[in-house]
Write a protein that holds these residues in place. Structure first.
Motif, short mmCIF file in Angstrom:
data_model
loop_
_atom_site.label_atom_id
_atom_site.label_comp_id
_atom_site.label_asym_id
_atom_site.label_seq_id
_atom_site.Cartn_x
_atom_site.Cartn_y
_atom_site.Cartn_z
N UNK A 135 0.56 -4.44 -46.73
CA UNK A 135 -0.62 -4.16 -47.52
C UNK A 135 -0.52 -4.82 -48.89
N UNK A 136 0.61 -4.68 -49.54
CA UNK A 136 0.82 -5.25 -50.86
C UNK A 136 0.78 -6.78 -50.82
N UNK A 137 1.33 -7.35 -49.76
CA UNK A 137 1.30 -8.81 -49.61
C UNK A 137 -0.13 -9.31 -49.42
N UNK A 140 -12.52 -6.76 -36.53
CA UNK A 140 -13.34 -5.69 -37.09
C UNK A 140 -13.13 -5.65 -38.59
N UNK A 141 -14.18 -5.89 -39.35
CA UNK A 141 -14.10 -5.80 -40.81
C UNK A 141 -14.55 -4.40 -41.22
N UNK A 142 -13.60 -3.50 -41.37
CA UNK A 142 -13.94 -2.11 -41.70
C UNK A 142 -14.39 -1.99 -43.15
N UNK A 143 -15.45 -1.25 -43.35
CA UNK A 143 -15.94 -0.95 -44.69
C UNK A 143 -15.22 0.30 -45.17
N UNK A 144 -14.08 0.11 -45.82
CA UNK A 144 -13.25 1.24 -46.21
C UNK A 144 -13.85 1.95 -47.42
N UNK A 145 -13.76 3.29 -47.43
CA UNK A 145 -14.23 4.03 -48.61
C UNK A 145 -13.47 3.60 -49.86
N UNK A 146 -14.07 3.74 -50.99
CA UNK A 146 -13.44 3.38 -52.27
C UNK A 146 -12.11 4.11 -52.43
N UNK A 147 -11.10 3.36 -52.81
CA UNK A 147 -9.75 3.90 -53.06
C UNK A 147 -9.10 4.50 -51.81
N UNK A 148 -9.63 4.19 -50.62
CA UNK A 148 -9.09 4.78 -49.40
C UNK A 148 -7.61 4.43 -49.22
N UNK A 149 -7.29 3.14 -49.30
CA UNK A 149 -5.91 2.71 -49.08
C UNK A 149 -4.99 3.23 -50.18
N UNK A 150 -5.46 3.17 -51.40
CA UNK A 150 -4.63 3.65 -52.51
C UNK A 150 -4.34 5.14 -52.36
N UNK A 151 -5.35 5.92 -52.03
CA UNK A 151 -5.16 7.37 -51.84
C UNK A 151 -4.23 7.64 -50.66
N UNK A 152 -4.35 6.81 -49.64
CA UNK A 152 -3.54 6.99 -48.43
C UNK A 152 -2.06 6.82 -48.74
N UNK A 172 0.09 8.26 -41.68
CA UNK A 172 -0.28 7.21 -42.64
C UNK A 172 0.10 5.83 -42.09
N UNK A 173 1.28 5.75 -41.48
CA UNK A 173 1.74 4.49 -40.89
C UNK A 173 0.78 4.03 -39.80
N UNK A 174 0.33 4.97 -38.97
CA UNK A 174 -0.60 4.63 -37.88
C UNK A 174 -1.92 4.10 -38.43
N UNK A 175 -2.41 4.72 -39.50
CA UNK A 175 -3.67 4.28 -40.08
C UNK A 175 -3.55 2.88 -40.69
N UNK A 176 -2.48 2.65 -41.42
CA UNK A 176 -2.27 1.33 -42.03
C UNK A 176 -2.14 0.27 -40.95
N UNK A 177 -1.37 0.60 -39.91
CA UNK A 177 -1.18 -0.34 -38.80
C UNK A 177 -2.50 -0.61 -38.08
#
Length: 420
Positions: A194-196, A155-167, A139-144
């Protein structure tokens, strides 16, 4: 947070004792006899490594089965560093986020499958612990990676809905048994970032106020975490700040710690962590300027000097250029020199950037050898990195404020002293 560097030579049939006082479970990396060794440590563990003539290693002690497993992973190209390198190579420049994510997941699966395959060789408590740790690591690697792709690669990634929250909700946020463990701390660090970013408040508040960054950092961490985890995150973030920008530290940040021992530790760490202390002579350099002329550090004696280290790949460094140019204009005709030293870049890129951004300061270039030398002598752990020196060539402050953060106030104060 403390790093112990041991560089020694041991004669045949002799031994060396290394006492590492770790406060939590974690991994350390050693390079011995040109071999890479990952070691697992927990507080109070005692382990022995015996090196044989055929370059094999025999492990004995409290964690011998675990460390034997880790050493076998190195031989099978499954060590942490080898897999990290594999991931980096496989995802470098990958624009498709789904594909990028799949590669990251595949490496995690390799690690988990390897752990399961060798479960019978390992203590069951370690297998369960390592599974959980690998989850935090993934999870840390993905967030980083998401942050890096956005801010460094554009790169402006088009993240799936709720991807970060679920992660971030896929595992416990506050897990005291992992406090101090490097991958868990990276997870908490990225979660804080992320929260900031979601609030979009910190940067605006910092730019409009004179309050040091360390205080905003403490306020935000205080809202996100509690007690021991809060203390650990705050100490982790403060240590990173001290490595890059000591001038942003304010001692009132210590009031945010819940634990007195941690508070005292950070207080001592602030005074002991600086390598290039005030009053130290300017470390020597002999570089080339944009005209092709040789320049050495002693040429600047008699001037107040601000040295800024930068590289072409460093976006925050480029943001500083207009502010540094403004300093050149402000101190024109005064005994003040603004020097920009380019490191970790190709000479043609250095010259290109001087023209593109119309850099007005003294522009110097460090080749690979000088870059290594300067990073050591000036204690450069990240860039932009600035150091302020007085007219006698003595360090006033290493890792000082950058041009955009008001270093001219310190320069003005030095000018007043110089005129007395």
């Amino acid at each position: 947070m403390e790093v112990a560097n041991v560089d020694t030579l041991v004669n045949p049939k002799e031994s060396i004792d290394i006492d590492l006082k770790n406060q939590s479970m974690d991994y350390i990396h050693l390079a011995i006899n040109q071999q890479s060794v990952d070691l697992f440590l927990i507080p109070g563990s005692l382990d022995t490594l015996t090196f044989l003539e055929n370059d094999s290693i025999v492990f004995s002690g409290d964690l011998s089965t675990i460390n034997s497993f880790l050493f076998q992973n190195v031989k099978e190209n499954l060590s942490f560093s080898q897999l990290n390198h594999l991931t980096a190579m496989a995802t470098h420049g990958e624009k498709d986020f789904i594909r990028f994510n799949e590669v990251n997941d595949s490496v995690s699966i390799i690690q988990l499958n390897n752990l399961e395959l060798k479960r019978s060789q390992l203590p069951s408590w370690y297998v369960d612990l390592e599974k959980e740790r690998l989850h935090y690591s993934a999870v840390a690697n993905k967030l980083n990676s998401i942050s890096y792709r956005k801010h460094m690669l554009n790169f402006e990634d088009d993240l799936p809905t709720d991807f970060l929250e679920d992660l971030v909700n896929s595992l416990p946020l506050e897990n005291e048994k992992f406090i101090g463990e490097s991958r868990y701390m990276l997870f908490l660090h990225e979660y804080t970032n992320l929260k900031n970013r979601e609030k979009h408040e910190t940067k605006v508040k910092v730019e409009k106020s004179e309050k040091p960054i360390s205080i905003y950092m403490a306020e935000e961490i205080d809202q996100l975490f509690t007690r021991n985890v809060k203390d650990a995150v705050l100490a982790y973030r403060l240590s990173m700040l001290l490595e890059s920008s000591r001038s942003e530290y304010d001692s009132t940040v210590l009031e945010y710690f819940s634990d007195n021992q941690m508070r005292n530790f950070m207080k001592e760490y602030f005074y002991s962590s600086v390598e290039l202390k005030p009053g130290t002579k300017m470390p020597y350099f002999y570089l080339v300027n944009q005209k092709g002329e040789d320049v050495e550090s002693n040429d600047y004696l008699g001037n107040i000097v601000l040295i800024n280290f930068w590289a072409d790949w460093c976006k925050p460094c480029i943001v500083e250029f207009p502010h540094e140019n403004a300093l050149v204009e402000k101190y024109k005709g005064k005994p003040v020199k603004i020097i920009n030293i380019n490191i970790e870049s190709k000479p043609e890129r250095w010259k290109e950037y001087i023209l593109r951004y119309r850099l007005k300061m003294d522009n110097l270039y460090a080749n690979e050898i000088w870059t290594k030398n300067l990073k050591t002598k000036y204690d450069i752990s990240g860039i932009p990195h600035s150091v302020l020196l007085d007219w006698n060539g003595n360090v006033v402050e290493n890792k000082t404020k950058t041009a955009s953060r008001g270093v001219d106030e310190l320069i003005d104060e030095l000018l007043r002293k110089m005129e007395l």
